[in-house]
Design a protein around this motif. Structure first.
Motif, mmCIF file in Angstrom:
data_model
loop_
_atom_site.group_PDB
_atom_site.id
_atom_site.type_symbol
_atom_site.label_atom_id
_atom_site.label_comp_id
_atom_site.label_asym_id
_atom_site.label_seq_id
_atom_site.Cartn_x
_atom_site.Cartn_y
_atom_site.Cartn_z
ATOM 1 N N ARG A 713 32.869 31.947 11.467
ATOM 2 C CA ARG A 713 33.820 31.179 12.284
ATOM 3 C C ARG A 713 34.888 32.096 12.879
ATOM 4 N NH1 ARG A 713 34.715 27.667 8.822
ATOM 5 N NH2 ARG A 713 33.243 26.117 9.647
ATOM 6 N N GLY A 714 35.293 33.115 12.145
ATOM 7 C CA GLY A 714 36.310 34.035 12.647
ATOM 8 C C GLY A 714 35.756 35.199 13.445
ATOM 9 N N GLY A 715 34.423 35.325 13.508
ATOM 10 C CA GLY A 715 33.819 36.441 14.229
ATOM 11 C C GLY A 715 34.098 37.779 13.575
ATOM 12 N N HIS A 716 34.223 37.776 12.240
ATOM 13 C CA HIS A 716 34.552 38.984 11.497
ATOM 14 C C HIS A 716 33.270 39.742 11.164
ATOM 15 C CE1 HIS A 716 38.560 37.468 11.422
ATOM 16 N NE2 HIS A 716 38.292 36.462 10.585
ATOM 17 N N HIS A 717 32.876 40.621 12.046
ATOM 18 C CA HIS A 717 31.598 41.302 11.956
ATOM 19 C C HIS A 717 31.482 42.173 10.704
ATOM 20 C CE1 HIS A 717 28.604 44.450 13.001
ATOM 21 N NE2 HIS A 717 27.966 43.435 13.574
ATOM 22 N N HIS A 758 32.060 32.179 22.138
ATOM 23 C CA HIS A 758 31.368 33.138 23.005
ATOM 24 C C HIS A 758 32.150 34.426 23.240
ATOM 25 C CE1 HIS A 758 28.459 29.952 23.836
ATOM 26 N NE2 HIS A 758 29.491 29.142 24.115
ATOM 27 N N THR A 759 32.883 34.842 22.247
ATOM 28 C CA THR A 759 33.578 36.122 22.350
ATOM 29 C C THR A 759 32.619 37.243 21.974
ATOM 30 O OG1 THR A 759 34.317 36.147 20.054
ATOM 31 C CG2 THR A 759 35.710 34.977 21.640
ATOM 32 N N PRO A 760 32.888 38.468 22.367
ATOM 33 C CA PRO A 760 32.021 39.592 21.974
ATOM 34 C C PRO A 760 31.864 39.695 20.463
ATOM 35 C CG PRO A 760 33.529 40.288 23.711
ATOM 36 C CD PRO A 760 33.963 38.912 23.309
ATOM 37 N N GLU A 763 29.436 37.052 19.313
ATOM 38 C CA GLU A 763 28.074 37.386 19.751
ATOM 39 C C GLU A 763 27.470 38.461 18.852
ATOM 40 O OE1 GLU A 763 28.401 38.419 23.844
ATOM 41 O OE2 GLU A 763 28.799 36.350 24.498
ATOM 42 N N ASN A 764 28.290 39.483 18.495
ATOM 43 C CA ASN A 764 27.792 40.534 17.592
ATOM 44 C C ASN A 764 27.452 39.959 16.219
ATOM 45 O OD1 ASN A 764 28.068 42.544 19.504
ATOM 46 N ND2 ASN A 764 30.167 43.055 18.876
ATOM 47 N N THR A 765 28.284 39.008 15.762
ATOM 48 C CA THR A 765 28.024 38.373 14.468
ATOM 49 C C THR A 765 26.712 37.583 14.510
ATOM 50 O OG1 THR A 765 30.405 38.196 14.056
ATOM 51 C CG2 THR A 765 28.969 36.787 12.755
ATOM 52 N N ALA A 766 26.486 36.866 15.605
ATOM 53 C CA ALA A 766 25.246 36.072 15.744
ATOM 54 C C ALA A 766 24.029 36.980 15.772
ATOM 55 C CB ALA A 766 25.319 35.231 17.014
#
Length: 777
Positions: A713-717, A758-760, A763-766
């Motif tokens: 959820r936070g996009g914390h790769h 849809h932040t970078p 996207e990297n996390t997905a």
């Protein structure tokens, strides 16, 4: 003068030859030295003929008397030889001293008649040159002889009376040099007709070697008609010579008042400075031309009605030229006239500490307004202030009104200028007046810690019990400024050490805030209550602990300050010491004084919660060493480990060690574990430490979110990478593998959560999750 003719003749006859020009100069030296009266004109002509340089001309003119100047000229000519001496006689002496020239020529002619040999000698040269010059020149017998000149192309012809003088070009001299010399001579001698004729072919603003214009020359010699003609023809009034003088400077230095009137009326600038920083009025005053001074003063007054600038009187004040100031005032200058900065001359006299000019201005009735007094205070010029008051008392005038005196008094207090404070109060300033913020001079001095001024105010019977609008007393302000002498004086005078000020705080609260152990000791010795509580519930110990003031904390604890008192937030001094950004010394002092390490505030937070929240490792270790509860829960059920994990602080390690890795499964009111908190905030190193301590990777909170959901959820790769790789073969926690297909209470997997944004980063996390799920290479 001419009685030695026979001697001259006999000398020439004895040599049986006509004398050369240099012989004539040597023989007739005395007659020439005493007979030449227009030395400067002669020098100008010699320069124009190339016989003498401009530098030598200036040196000669610097000699005091005409006699010595003439003698020096003859020395130079003899040294230059025959050619220079011939030019001296013709055309220079002919034009500058025509009568003397005719006499010389007559005597030389008489020698020629006796010897009958005019080859190369002076008489032959003179006769030849005279033939080249048109016009009538009177010889010794009174007979006018007319000479005809072979006129060359480019020559200038000037008519004067019935005769004609033709100025020819020389093969060695610039074509304009001779006309320039003659035109300047016409301006200097006031020959209006000749000048008008010469101006037909000349630039009205031409300058000579000294950068002087014709108007300069006319002004210096007082030729009014010449000046009027030049102005009418467009002569510039602002041009300056090599000394920086305008035409008005030259006229003023000679006292030509009528000519000055003409220049001023035509618009000549009156404030122009020469190279020595002097205006025309300076030169007029130096030479005691009083009418000229008065004229310029009146003109300045007229001009100041339309535009203001630094006026003559202002300049004298800056330069301390008190004699000129007196003269200006006698000539009608207005003593309180304001310049473009709205300042009077007195202000600049004070600013430059020019007491003589200041005395002159005050005696003339100058007003010492607030700006003037303030400048004297700013410069700490006590003698000037005393002079104000002495002079104004002698003149039976008040210096300032009551409000202005008060403003000056506050300025003196701010600058700790005790002499000015005393002088102002003695001159009528109200010692207890208040400014716009309700300060009295005494309150202001206490706040600033200006003990010298404070002592003067006390001696002048200032009220000691005055307070500000928020009830702050002089003792409060002195305690805050850390002024031990002022605090001591106030306590000696009987001021209550427990007087309540803003927020109900006493002076001891302010001493604690400002880290004043000496002030604290004075107040406690004077009867201050150590555990006094303000409206916010804070004691002096709370404040000193909050600020990390170790020495003050020691002082308060030594005087039986109670560490267990809680403020309105329910916090003790230990809470504030643990929370504030200070070192652990104060925490150790409070713990040694039996402060409760597990005391809870209104949110049930202990000092350990606050230390963990702020990431203060040393404080946490100190608290844990005094057996602070490691798994204490606040009103939200969060432990110190929750706050440390959410903050990403290294204090996590300090908390895990005494827990023996227990507590990683503690859940707060939202059933979140510390791992949830670290994943949610993206703290990868903390997440790894918690996993190593045994934290369950698939624990779910009240929304059935796992730490993996929180990281997605936070996009914390980085956190996501640690979580998805945890539990692989060879990893210490290989049996604790992340469930990539886990669904939360709305049926979404971590991948689906990552794809909602849809932040970078998301996207990297997905992409990372898809690869781990073999959905893409």
């Amino acid at each position: 003068m001419w009685n030695n003719v026979k001697g001259f003749e006999s000398h020439a006859a004895s040599n049986s030859k006509n004398p050369y020009a240099v012989d004539v100069i040597r023989t007739k030296r005395r007659d020439l030295v005493y007979g030449i009266s227009h030395t400067e004109d002669l020098l100008n002509l010699l320069v124009a003929e190339g016989v003498m340089t401009t530098a030598r001309r200036s040196i000669v003119l610097s000699i005091r008397t005409h006699k010595d100047q003439n003698s020096r000229v003859l020395d130079i000519l003899e040294a230059r030889g025959e050619r220079a001496c011939r030019k001296f006689f013709h055309p220079c002496l002919m034009l500058a001293e025509p009568e003397l020239y005719q006499r010389i020529k007559t005597y030389v002619r008489s020698m020629n008649e006796q010897v009958q040999d005019n080859r190369r000698q002076l008489i032959g040269y003179l006769l030849e040159r005279d033939c080249e010059w048109g016009g009538k020149l009177t010889d010794q017998t009174g007979t006018q002889r007319t000479y005809t000149k072979r006129i060359k192309k480019g020559s200038s012809v000037t008519k004067k009376g019935s005769g004609t003088i033709v100025l020819a070009t020389s093969e060695h001299t610039p074509a304009q040099s001779k006309p320039e010399s003659l035109i300047y001579m016409a301006a200097r001698k006031g020959d209006l007709l000749l000048l008008e004729e010469l101006l037909k072919d000349s630039d009205i603003n031409t300058v000579n070697s000294s950068k002087e214009t014709l108007l300069h020359v006319a002004a210096e010699n007082g030729h009014l008609s010449i000046a009027e003609l030049l102005i009418q023809k467009g002569a510039r009034l602002d041009l300056q010579n090599d000394a920086g003088h305008t035409a008005l400077h030259r006229a003023a230095s000679r006292g030509h008042t009528e000519l000055m009137k003409t220049l001023v009326k035509a618009g000549a600038p009156i404030h122009t400075l020469d190279l020595k920083g002097k205006t025309p009025i300076h030169l007029a005053a130096e030479n005691r031309h009083l009418k000229s001074v008065k004229l310029l003063v009146e003109e300045e007054a007229r001009q100041s009605e339309s535009h203001r600038q630094n006026m003559f009187l202002h300049m004298t004040a800056m330069e301390d030229d008190w004699r000129l100031a007196e003269l200006l005032l006698q000539s009608g200058a207005t003593v309180d006239a304001l310049n473009s900065h709205n300042k009077a001359a007195l202000f600049y006299a004070v600013k430059e500490s020019n007491e003589k000019t200041m005395t002159v201005l005050l005696n003339a009735g100058a007003k010492a307004d607030y700006d003037v007094i303030y400048e004297a205070i700013n410069l700490h010029q006590e003698s000037i202030l005393q002079l104000f008051f002495v002079q104004t008392t002698a003149n039976a005038r008040g210096v300032l009104n009551k409000d202005a005196l008060g403003s000056a008094l506050f300025s003196a207090v701010r600058m700790n200028f005790d002499g000015a404070v005393s002088a102002l109060i003695d001159s009528g300033a109200d010692v207890n007046m208040r400014d716009g913020r309700r300060y009295t001079p005494l309150l202001l001095s206490a706040e600033l810690g200006h003990s010298e001024v404070f002592s003067v105010l006390v001696a002048k019977n200032a009220k000691l019990d005055a307070t500000l609008s928020d009830l702050s007393s002089a003792l409060h302000l002195a305690a805050r400024s850390g002024s031990k002498p002022i605090v001591h004086t106030l306590l000696e005078k009987g001021l209550d050490p427990n007087i309540k000020g803003a927020k109900g705080h006493t002076p001891l609260h302010l001493a604690a805030q400002c880290d004043g152990p000496d002030i604290t000791g004075l107040l406690l010795k004077g009867g201050a209550q150590v555990n006094v509580v303000g409206q916010d519930g804070l004691t002096p110990l709370h404040i000193a602990s909050m600020q990390g003031h170790t020495d003050t904390v020691i002082q308060l604890l030594h005087n039986k300050a109670e560490p267990g008192v809680k403020d309105r937030l329910g916090r003790t001094a230990l809470h504030w010491a643990a929370f504030s950004q200070v070192d652990s010394c104060v925490v150790d002092l409070l713990l040694s004084a039996k402060a409760d390490p597990d005391a809870t505030d209104n949110e049930k937070k202990t000092p350990l919660h606050l230390a963990a929240m702020e990431g203060k490792v040393d404080v946490a270790i100190s608290l844990l060493s005094h057996r602070a509860k490691r798994r204490a829960r606040d009103m939200d059920g969060s432990t110190p480990l929750h706050y440390a994990a959410a903050g990403g602080h290294s204090v996590v390690t300090a908390l895990l060690q005494p827990l023996n890795n227990k507590g990683t499964e503690d859940r707060n009111a939202w059933r979140k574990t510390p791992l949830h908190a670290a994943a949610e905030k993206g703290h990868d190193s903390v997440a790894l430490r918690l996993l190593e301590a045994g934290a369950k990777i698939n624990a779910t909170d009240h929304n059935k979110d796992t730490p993996l959901h929180c990281a997605a959820r936070g996009g914390h790769h980085k956190v996501m990478k640690i979580l998805v790789n945890w539990g692989q073969a060879g990893n210490v926690g290989w049996r604790n593998k992340a469930n990539l297909q886990a669904k939360n209470n709305i049926g979404k997997t971590p991948l689906q959560v990552a794809e909602t944004k849809h932040t970078p980063e998301h996207e990297n996390t997905a992409i990372l999750l898809k690869r781990k799920m073999f959905l893409m290479k």
